[in-house]
Design a protein around this motif. Sequence first.
Motif, PDB file in Angstrom:
ATOM      1  N   UNK A  49       0.863  -1.184   0.000  1.00  0.00           N
ATOM      2  CA  UNK A  49       0.000   0.000   0.000  1.00  0.00           C
ATOM      3  C   UNK A  49       0.898   1.232   0.000  1.00  0.00           C
ATOM      4  N   UNK A  50       0.679   2.115  -0.986  1.00  0.00           N
ATOM      5  CA  UNK A  50       1.531   3.304  -1.121  1.00  0.00           C
ATOM      6  C   UNK A  50       0.675   4.558  -1.094  1.00  0.00           C
ATOM      7  N   UNK A  51       1.197   5.608  -0.486  1.00  0.00           N
ATOM      8  CA  UNK A  51       0.501   6.886  -0.599  1.00  0.00           C
ATOM      9  C   UNK A  51       1.508   8.017  -0.676  1.00  0.00           C
ATOM     10  N   UNK A  52       0.996   9.219  -0.952  1.00  0.00           N
ATOM     11  CA  UNK A  52       1.864  10.382  -1.058  1.00  0.00           C
ATOM     12  C   UNK A  52       1.641  11.259   0.160  1.00  0.00           C
ATOM     13  N   UNK A  53       2.707  11.540   0.870  1.00  0.00           N
ATOM     14  CA  UNK A  53       2.628  12.338   2.090  1.00  0.00           C
ATOM     15  C   UNK A  53       3.206  13.710   1.793  1.00  0.00           C
ATOM     16  N   UNK A  54       2.479  14.785   2.178  1.00  0.00           N
ATOM     17  CA  UNK A  54       2.952  16.133   1.845  1.00  0.00           C
ATOM     18  C   UNK A  54       4.346  16.396   2.408  1.00  0.00           C
ATOM     19  N   UNK A  55       5.183  17.078   1.633  1.00  0.00           N
ATOM     20  CA  UNK A  55       6.514  17.416   2.149  1.00  0.00           C
ATOM     21  C   UNK A  55       6.857  18.877   1.877  1.00  0.00           C
ATOM     22  N   UNK A  56       7.998  19.295   2.423  1.00  0.00           N
ATOM     23  CA  UNK A  56       8.380  20.712   2.331  1.00  0.00           C
ATOM     24  C   UNK A  56       8.726  21.137   0.915  1.00  0.00           C
ATOM     25  N   UNK A  57       8.994  20.176   0.036  1.00  0.00           N
ATOM     26  CA  UNK A  57       9.409  20.497  -1.325  1.00  0.00           C
ATOM     27  C   UNK A  57       8.235  20.856  -2.227  1.00  0.00           C
ATOM     28  N   UNK A  58       7.021  20.491  -1.843  1.00  0.00           N
ATOM     29  CA  UNK A  58       5.879  20.759  -2.711  1.00  0.00           C
ATOM     30  C   UNK A  58       4.880  19.644  -2.630  1.00  0.00           C
ATOM     31  N   UNK A  59       4.796  18.822  -3.650  1.00  0.00           N
ATOM     32  CA  UNK A  59       3.740  17.838  -3.685  1.00  0.00           C
ATOM     33  C   UNK A  59       3.834  16.773  -2.603  1.00  0.00           C
TER      34      UNK A  59
END
Lengths: 363, 363
Positions: B129-139
């Motif tokens: 299971x994969x997701x995208x976690x907000x980071x300081x670089x942008x997306x």
Amino acid sequence: MTIKLAIDCMGGDHGVSVTVPAAISFLSRHDDAEMVLVGLPDAIEAQLRKLHALDHPRVTVVGATEVITMDDPVEVALRKKKDSSMRVAVTQVKEGRAGACISAGNTGALMAVSRYVLKTLEGIERPAIATTIPNEQGWGTTVLDLGANADCEPQHLLQFARMAEAMVAVVDHKAHPTVGLLNIGEEVIKGNEVVKAAGELLRASELNFYGNVEGNDIFKGTTDIVVCDGFVGNVALKSSEGLAKMIGSMIKEEFTRSWFTKLLAAIAMPVLKRLSSRLDPARHNGASLLGLRGLVIKSHGSADARSFEWAIKRGYDAASNGVIDRIAKAFANKAGATSTTAGNPAGGPETDSPDPHSSKHAA
Amino acid sequence: MTIKLAIDCMGGDHGVSVTVPAAISFLSRHDDAEMVLVGLPDAIEAQLRKLHALDHPRVTVVGATEVITMDDPVEVALRKKKDSSMRVAVTQVKEGRAGACISAGNTGALMAVSRYVLKTLEGIERPAIATTIPNEQGWGTTVLDLGANADCEPQHLLQFARMAEAMVAVVDHKAHPTVGLLNIGEEVIKGNEVVKAAGELLRASELNFYGNVEGNDIFKGTTDIVVCDGFVGNVALKSSEGLAKMIGSMIKEEFTRSWFTKLLAAIAMPVLKRLSSRLDPARHNGASLLGLRGLVIKSHGSADARSFEWAIKRGYDAASNGVIDRIAKAFANKAGATSTTAGNPAGGPETDSPDPHSSKHAA
């Protein structure tokens, strides 16, 4: 009763310029405290002179000729730098000249040196690193292990819970603190093999075991104590620190975006200040190395004087509440009662042999 | 090209009242999208009527007589409820009638049903299971596994990295996304045994391997992808969610403390709104079940319509960029090249046998 604290003055990113002012400030707030300042005497004395504290009646300076850097490998700390400020500070505890040692030096070296000098308490196979993380209920959740043991056996998690229970009982004055086992809640699989087995040990133990908790429960404050292996605990702690930092920079960014938002920030200053003080990581500085025959507190390496003073406070609280005796008793009571501990009294391959000569400490 | 998406309309805490409005809203923003709405026809049609979308030219309703609840154990989902909306929705993907399936149903059931219906891609032992976690670089940073595999072998972590690389390459249009291995940085021990061995596999692989990263690097955005086992990933995600929630309630508390702070909040509304939109968890809703012969997106169970629409968007992006083909190719290219994968083509005990009939999917 006087509480004597040994300070590794050379540790951390800033050394004496942070540790000495923090120690002197702490003394001004605690009449029953005494400081044993350990490190290069010239550097310490220069700081004391600045602070007009050269003749402070509750300060003793103990010389050490070497300094363990943040990058020194464990082997160097243990075998090469035998007169390091860190080792001499820990030795103050071993020899009963201090009730706790506080260091901002590198964690690996501090754990290795402390373990070597102090030895583990009887019945404890692995020392662990514990700290208090702020939660929604008020003060915080005590979480361990935070990085001393990446691979754990089920009985280690039980031992961590027992050590933390003893500490929280006397320091936070909670008779029967609740213990949660960090697990994952998805239906796919409920935890890995070690955690499943640890759950059974905890359920069968004398502890006030709540059951499984998830990552978010640390901040909810669902239980007083959360146990996990050092890998998971370290990742949870560092992730949270990273997120808090990101949110902090976003708030700053949004409030400095234009003259209007800067004006808003100025007006909202009292609110923003209250917020930042509630989230202040400095107030939660200081992790305890538990399971040793003496108290050692690890401060963040980057701590400033105010933050380092909170770590000193942690050592003071632990020493004045007799945490070591309480942990030792908790394990003495259980020796023989728990098969896993009793069946392996000498511990795993990493266990130091118990040293009967170092079991007494002055407080 | 039309992108067909199958929606499990009955899943999640709110069922059709969230999923159907989200699907219709999504259609209004994406002319090339079509929806296959799966569930109890009466319930779906009642919602469509409310939205004046009964005769929407890009909507098909597919009936299913059963609903998997959030508490249904995996066995019930797999063996008892064979006509569940979840299973029928996943089957749309298997049979080429949809390019992706989106469900807010319970994770365990969704993973089990998807695995059973779709089977794993060749060379992949464990879906993740994969997701995208907000980071300081942008997306954001793509993190996996988040809970499908509590106990992992080193080669699983390598496979996770390879799957994520293929997805990020086509969805985020990054030719060679960087991969970090989640580890702990303390000197005491650098990682557990599995992670150490995984590091060696990753270093020897064709991937753009950055090296070890720590928990805070997820939010710093040090690498595009962070791999870890499902236990650690789940704890990191849930801890961060817990902390974000605590900070959110503190901000609210401080701004509603008195009439003065409430006034401040009113004036600062534009700033607070921008902040909350940047931190908005809804925008990051939608985790991908990777490694299967078809796309399945898991939405948060508690998602509202706006949040569920973000999960639909994730399925749409993945389907329109041909993520499955790209992952399949990545593994086909490496078959034989990597000893651990090649040496065990049929996978471990948990591997489904490859099914040649289900390897083609409409997009």
